[in-house]
Design an enzyme around this catalytic site. Structure first.
Site, short mmCIF file in Angstrom:
data_model
loop_
_atom_site.label_atom_id
_atom_site.label_comp_id
_atom_site.label_asym_id
_atom_site.label_seq_id
_atom_site.Cartn_x
_atom_site.Cartn_y
_atom_site.Cartn_z
N ASP A 269 -9.75 -9.69 57.55
CA ASP A 269 -9.64 -9.55 56.10
C ASP A 269 -11.05 -9.24 55.57
OD1 ASP A 269 -8.71 -9.40 53.53
OD2 ASP A 269 -7.44 -11.16 53.68
C1 NOJ Z 1 -8.17 -9.12 50.70
C2 NOJ Z 1 -6.71 -9.48 50.83
O1 NOJ Z 1 -6.59 -10.80 51.31
C3 NOJ Z 1 -5.91 -8.56 51.71
O2 NOJ Z 1 -4.55 -8.87 51.57
C4 NOJ Z 1 -6.19 -7.13 51.38
O3 NOJ Z 1 -5.40 -6.30 52.19
C5 NOJ Z 1 -7.67 -6.86 51.58
N1 NOJ Z 1 -8.44 -7.71 50.69
C6 NOJ Z 1 -8.05 -5.41 51.33
O4 NOJ Z 1 -8.01 -5.13 49.98
#
Ligand code: NOJ
Length: 715
Positions: A269
């Site tokens: 993430d």
């Molecule tokens: C953080 C989020 O937790 C995730 O779900 C997302 O895909 C990513 N950022 C990318 O934006």
């Protein structure tokens, strides 16, 4: 496949260590300021993928438009000017729609319509891939039992079985039969694993999940996504009992690859690799990179931790080149499966927007849950005189829900717009709240019935948007009370992302439509149900509690030695001395305008040997279903199991199957479920699937509270 493996090896053999590390690097879209520097990186082969957004909580922020010219130019540099011409994978958060926005995923789950969900994701894939997106970070498969958590809207609720069914539909809808076909997109199952259990519902918080719960509750949706062929998985921000997932080879390799058999690649993430320092397990950035890659995390989202540190770590032997090669192989394999080497540029394809909007309307309509309908107040007659009040009558943005970067309100209708088009009688509209003697109360006196458009703002839902109180805002509750005092019948339409506390409002509203954040065509969907063009057919994928203080409240809870649980109304007085935490509306619940008559549940055999079960024999459970009411309608027939005695305590009910059927009035059908080892067994804390001898109780019907029990014995 073999061919791809050979091509990958050949390519890998030509790459320098630096280029290999480049494949693991996923920066976000550059800004005007950083574009030249960025292009230089691409030229060197140091960008494997681009996160097509700016900012950590992309879906919550306004983002610039996607431009095919821009991404094609970046791709051209990668293909024509980088050392091995490896195309870049473009990934974006296309969560519940691209330009056409579908209901939030929790709403989609309420539709219990697998085919429609699959079709919707195929629409979504064709829209987004026409704008350079190869890869989307969906489905979100985090089981969640705490509605305070803002991200509960992005998942499928409290049930592992629903999660597993939706996971399959989304992955197949996005990836299609053949991933390399135009219009298909790579799916990403996230957030692996346990993120939905964040303590107190506070986003990014720690979690405690035993392996027994992990295997039986949190993993099934991921297991299903893997089985459906998902190519990528995103690791989650959280730790489980002190072990950050980002650096855990136990979760990322032993379980995900070993037990679940996942063979695609794992992306972190956003900034999660570098956050290992903050989580208190890594001393410096090099430590972060080493721990994450060695644990099995292939691609590093945004923080450049891999690009900046892996070369030295490989030189020093702290990370082996073979570990690096393995991650590169996985990423190149997915790129080849996607057909990127043959078709690196965006084709800018066309799609039929009208069809997509119709699918979005159908899915929104089927996601609507009718919670209450006293004296058959609904459906309303189109010629009734109606007063429309409440802050969501003219709202558009919140109807779209949280994670929609590319969904815009331009051209979209709000509830007032659609009611104006639909109503043939008088329509009185009063905006806002009005706390004194104002037009909303006055109009209510004039009309036959009051429709109240209520709910929660999209900005209270989604990433980093937990709330401490899941009740409707006090002004809306005050407005309900004021309208109630007029003596008029009230229909409450709830545009909510999450389950809200219902006790304070459910008595005052004569009819309640739970519409979620329903997407681009949500207002039309609500009117389809409100005026009876379609009979409601959504069912709750999550429990609606009476009070916020009753959290956690979920249907698949285990029993306890002393009287503490009252989901099924056992020992209600013993749970709390000041209130009774039975659900206001239980899991699986949802009313219809018609009446369905269930026949007696029949079992073709009430005894089966364990050997037979293990050899694939199934028990047939059947029930007749008749539409004896006045509306053509759909019903979701649900089958629940309970194992009253087992080595490990089992839930009081577990959903093990559902079928959504459409029956015209007067029509009758036979529903058949086949129950085999998969439904009869469960996972030990070691992750072994076991089927035990003994009794199984079987419940078939319209929600989790059904009591018409049948028993079978596995001997
Ligand atoms: C953080 C989020 O937790 C995730 O779900 C997302 O895909 C990513 N950022 C990318 O934006």
């Amino acid at each position: 496949m073999e061919n791809i493996a050979l091509r990958v090896e050949e390519l890998l053999s030509k790459m320098t260590v630096r280029e290999k590390i480049g494949q693991l690097n996923q920066p976000e879209t550059p800004t005007e300021k950083t574009i030249e520097e960025f292009k230089a990186l691409v030229r060197k082969g140091e960008v494997g993928s681009i996160l097509m957004s700016v900012g950590a909580t992309a879906g919550n922020d306004a983002q610039g438009a996607i431009s095919n010219e821009f991404y094609n130019e970046i791709q051209r540099i990668a293909v024509e000017e980088s050392p091995n011409g490896i195309p870049i994978l473009f990934g974006r958060d296309v969560i519940h729609g691209h330009h056409t926005v579908f209901p939030i995923p929790l709403g989609m789950a309420a539709s219990f319509n697998d085919e429609l969900v699959k079709k919707s994701y195929s629409d979504i894939a064709s829209e987004a891939s026409a704008e350079s997106v190869h890869w989307t970070f969906t489905p979100m498969l985090d089981l969640a039992r705490d509605p305070r958590w803002g991200r509960i809207i992005e998942g499928t609720g409290e049930d592992p079985y629903v999660g597993a069914r939706v996971a399959e539909s989304v992955v197949k809808g996005l990836q299609g039969e053949n991933l390399s076909d135009k219009g298909n997109m790579i799916a990403c199952a996230k957030h692996y694993i346990g993120y939905g259990a964040s303590e107190g519902g506070r986003d990014y918080h720690r979690t405690e999940i035993t392996d027994y719960s992990l295997f039986n509750y949190y993993l099934p949706a991921f297991r299903s996504a893997v089985k459906a062929g998902v190519k990528t998985v995103m690791s989650s921000f959280n730790d489980i009992s002190g072990q950050p997932i980002t650096s855990s080879s136990y979760y990322l390799t032993d379980i995900l690859r070993g037990k679940l058999g996942f063979d695609g690649f794992v992306v972190s993430d956003y900034d999660a690799v570098i956050q290992l320092k903050k989580q208190g397990v890594a001393r410096d950035n090099a430590d972060c990179a080493k721990m994450a890659l060695n644990a099995g995390l292939d691609m590093d989202m945004h923080d450049f931790c891999y690009l900046d540190n892996l070369e030295k770590l490989i030189e020093s032997g702290e990370v082996s080149e073979e570990t690096l090669n393995e991650s590169v192989r996985r990423i190149l394999t997915v790129k080849m499966e996607k057909g990127l080497f043959e078709n690196p540029y965006c084709y800018g394809g066309e799609y039929d927007k009208i069809v997509h909007l119709k699918d979005a309307e159908d899915l929104a309509t089927e996601s609507i849950v009718l919670l209450k309908n006293e004296n058959n107040l609904l459906p309303l007659s189109k010629s009734a005189n109606i007063s429309l009040v409440g802050p969501y009558a003219t709202e558009k943005r919140s109807l779209l829900g949280s994670w929609c970067i590319d969904g815009k309100t331009d051209g979209m209708d709000n509830l007032l717009d659609i009611m104006r088009k639909t109503c043939e009688g008088k329509l009185y509209y009063s905006c806002g709240y009005g706390l004194g003697w104002d037009s909303s109360a006055k109009n209510s006196y004039l009309s036959d019935v009051v429709v109240m458009a209520l709910g929660e703002s999209w900005s209270c839902t989604g990433e980093a948007r937990a709330v401490s109180d899941i009740s409707l805002p006090p002004e809306q509750i005050a407005l309900i009370k004021k309208i109630k005092s007029t003596g008029k019948k009230i229909v409450g339409i709830l545009f909510c992302g999450r389950p809200i506390a219902m006790q304070e409002i459910s008595d005052d509203l004569d009819a309640i439509i739970y519409a979620w954040h329903p997407g681009s065509c949500g207002a039309q969907a609500v009117c389809n149900v409100l005026f009876g063009d379609v009979s409601p057919s959504g069912k709750l994928p999550v429990t609606l509690p009476k009070l916020a203080t009753h959290i956690p409240l979920y249907y698949n809870v285990t029993s306890s030695g002393r009287p503490v649980n009252c989901y099924y109304n056992e020992n209600p007085a013993n749970c709390y001395v000041d209130s009774v935490p039975t659900p206001c509306y239980p899991f699986g619940f949802g009313l219809s305008y018609t009446e369905f008559k269930y026949g007696e549940t029949k079992i073709d055999n009430d005894k089966i040997s364990l050997d037979e079960v293990l050899n694939g024999k199934k028990i047939k459970v059947s029930v007749s279903l008749e539409n004896i009411g006045d509306f053509d309608a759909k019903e979701t027939v649900q089958i629940y199991l309970r194992t009253p005695v087992a080595k490990w305590m089992r839930p009081l009910r577990e959903l093990k199957g559902y079928q959504k059927v459409s029956l015209n009035k007067g029509e009758k059908t036979e529903i058949i479920f086949e129950i085999g080892a998969e439904e009869l067994g469960y996972y030990s804390p070691q992750g072994e699937f076991i089927v035990e001898k003994g009794i199984r109780e079987i419940y078939v019907g319209e929600n989790c509270l059904i009591e018409n029990k049948k028993e079978i014995t596995i001997c």
